[in-house]
Design an enzyme around this catalytic site. Structure first.
Site, mmCIF file in Angstrom:
data_model
loop_
_atom_site.group_PDB
_atom_site.id
_atom_site.type_symbol
_atom_site.label_atom_id
_atom_site.label_comp_id
_atom_site.label_asym_id
_atom_site.label_seq_id
_atom_site.Cartn_x
_atom_site.Cartn_y
_atom_site.Cartn_z
ATOM 1 C CG ASP A 11 -13.137 2.783 -0.903
ATOM 2 O OD1 ASP A 11 -11.959 2.287 -1.179
ATOM 3 O OD2 ASP A 11 -13.490 2.900 0.201
ATOM 4 C CG ASP A 62 -7.776 2.305 -2.175
ATOM 5 O OD1 ASP A 62 -6.738 1.811 -1.424
ATOM 6 O OD2 ASP A 62 -9.131 1.956 -1.770
ATOM 7 C CD GLU A 90 -7.451 2.993 2.368
ATOM 8 O OE1 GLU A 90 -8.314 2.676 2.934
ATOM 9 O OE2 GLU A 90 -7.241 2.491 1.103
ATOM 10 C CG HIS A 108 -16.817 -4.218 2.822
ATOM 11 N ND1 HIS A 108 -15.605 -4.633 2.156
ATOM 12 C CD2 HIS A 108 -16.176 -4.035 4.081
ATOM 13 C CE1 HIS A 108 -14.388 -4.456 2.760
ATOM 14 N NE2 HIS A 108 -14.845 -3.944 3.860
ATOM 15 C CG ASP A 134 -1.996 -1.008 1.229
ATOM 16 O OD1 ASP A 134 -3.010 -0.615 1.016
ATOM 17 O OD2 ASP A 134 -1.715 -2.156 1.674
ATOM 18 C CB ILE A 161 -3.711 -2.081 -2.074
ATOM 19 C CG1 ILE A 161 -2.201 -2.196 -2.675
ATOM 20 C CG2 ILE A 161 -4.147 -3.481 -1.983
ATOM 21 C CD1 ILE A 161 -1.331 -3.255 -2.225
ATOM 22 C CG ASP A 162 -10.547 -0.519 -3.541
ATOM 23 O OD1 ASP A 162 -10.795 -0.719 -2.304
ATOM 24 O OD2 ASP A 162 -11.490 -0.704 -4.561
ATOM 25 C CB THR A 217 -5.768 -4.111 2.214
ATOM 26 O OG1 THR A 217 -5.566 -2.840 1.619
ATOM 27 C CG2 THR A 217 -4.445 -4.573 2.827
ATOM 28 C CB SER A 266 -10.928 -4.288 -4.817
ATOM 29 O OG SER A 266 -10.641 -4.953 -6.053
#
Length: 319
Positions: free
Chosen positions: A265, A120, A67, A209, A44, A122-123, A125, A233
């Site tokens: 995101d 982002d 992020e 989520h 990240d 790494i969307d 993670t 992601s």
């Protein structure tokens, strides 16, 4: 405005970051716990350093809203992790040192403005850590409208992954990450099959989520009987954009009433779906607000579709 330079710079930055991320993932990724208890990895930070450095070098007046913050890396117990991040970054910038890498990551602590980038690094993670789907997501926003969007998805599609990108008014495209310089872009479209009996919907792997029960209920109401595809992601946006799925639902988790989505995101994925012919709104049919805040405070949930079924979804949600 063509945004040709912005697209070229953003693509090259994301390709660099994808290379670093896959290098980290070839080992067992080290996860660091953030203040909110969510995980962050060396990749990240390395990805954010590379992309922010590239964007800042070419567009020094553009804020970047990303992020991650470099603050956690300044703690004494993170000294070894910082050294490793610098080592990864040095594979692309051999003269980089710890102070520069911290500075590059810190370029991502900008604020929403008239023209800015959101990132982002790494969307997804958790997907990255378990060697599943993840995306590197970068978007340029001008006057609240996403003008350029890039999704690098190293674990999606063909061997070596796929890069998805779009510029407002110019369509959406995919291309091999591994063979980017030797392949021709493919224009992508959301609708592959017009028979609703063959439609699939996609949702997050993580139950927290969204509201998976409600998402399945709405799918059934509009005629989709197939089980959901579950992915981490913004790869979910890519799945809709290229016709693998007809819908991506992200309804608010009933146990997190006050939660609002982060702009990083959704911004890159949204323009790619829209330029592929689809639609993106919140559950009330309102456009996603990328103008005012890093949180989409005026929006409730997200509905992404191939376009042909969007109004039917919103009507089902309203009812």
């Amino acid at each position: 405005m063509s945004y040709e330079k912005e697209q070229t710079v953003a693509i090259q930055a994301c390709l660099q970051a994808a290379k670093l991320c896959e290098r980290v993932r070839s080992t067992i990724p080290v996860a660091i716990e953030k203040v909110d208890h969510s995980p962050v990895t060396l990749a990240d930070f390395g990805s954010q350093a590379l992309i922010c450095h590239r964007i800042h070098s070419e567009f020094p007046d553009d804020p970047i809203v990303a992020e991650e913050s470099p603050k956690v890396l300044l703690k004494p117990e993170q000294a070894d992790n910082l050294k490793q991040i610098v080592a990864y970054v040095k594979e692309e910038h051999k003269d980089a040192d710890e102070q520069q890498v911290i500075e590059w990551i810190g370029y991502g602590t900008g604020h929403v403005s008239q023209r800015y980038w959101t990132l982002d690094p790494i969307d997804g993670t958790k997907g990255f850590i378990r060697r599943d789907q993840y995306a590197i997501a970068l978007a340029l926003i001008v006057d609240g409208d996403v003008k350029v969007g890039i999704l690098a998805c190293p674990a999606y599609g063909d061997d070596g992954g796929l890069l998805f990108y779009a510029v407002r008014g110019k369509g959406a495209y995919s291309q091999s990450i591994k063979a980017f310089n030797t392949t021709i872009p493919t224009r992508i479209y959301t609708v592959i099959d017009n028979d609703i009996n063959n439609f699939r919907f996609v949702e997050s792997v993580e139950a927290a989520h969204g509201d998976q029960a409600k998402q399945t209920k709405i799918a059934r109401i509009i005629g989709i009987q197939a089980a959901p595809i579950r992915m981490d992601s913004q790869v979910k946006y890519a799945a809709v954009a290229c016709g693998q799925a007809a819908i991506y639902f992200r309804f608010p988790n009933p146990h997190s009433h006050g939660y609002r989505e982060n702009i990083w995101d959704h911004a890159a994925g949204a323009i790619i779906v829209q330029e592929a012919g689809g639609k993106v709104t919140d559950m009330d049919g309102k456009a996603l607000n990328f103008r005012d805040n890093e949180k989409m405070l005026d929006n409730r949930g997200v509905v992404v579709s191939n376009g042909s079924i969007h109004e039917k979804i919103l009507e089902a949600v309203k009812d």
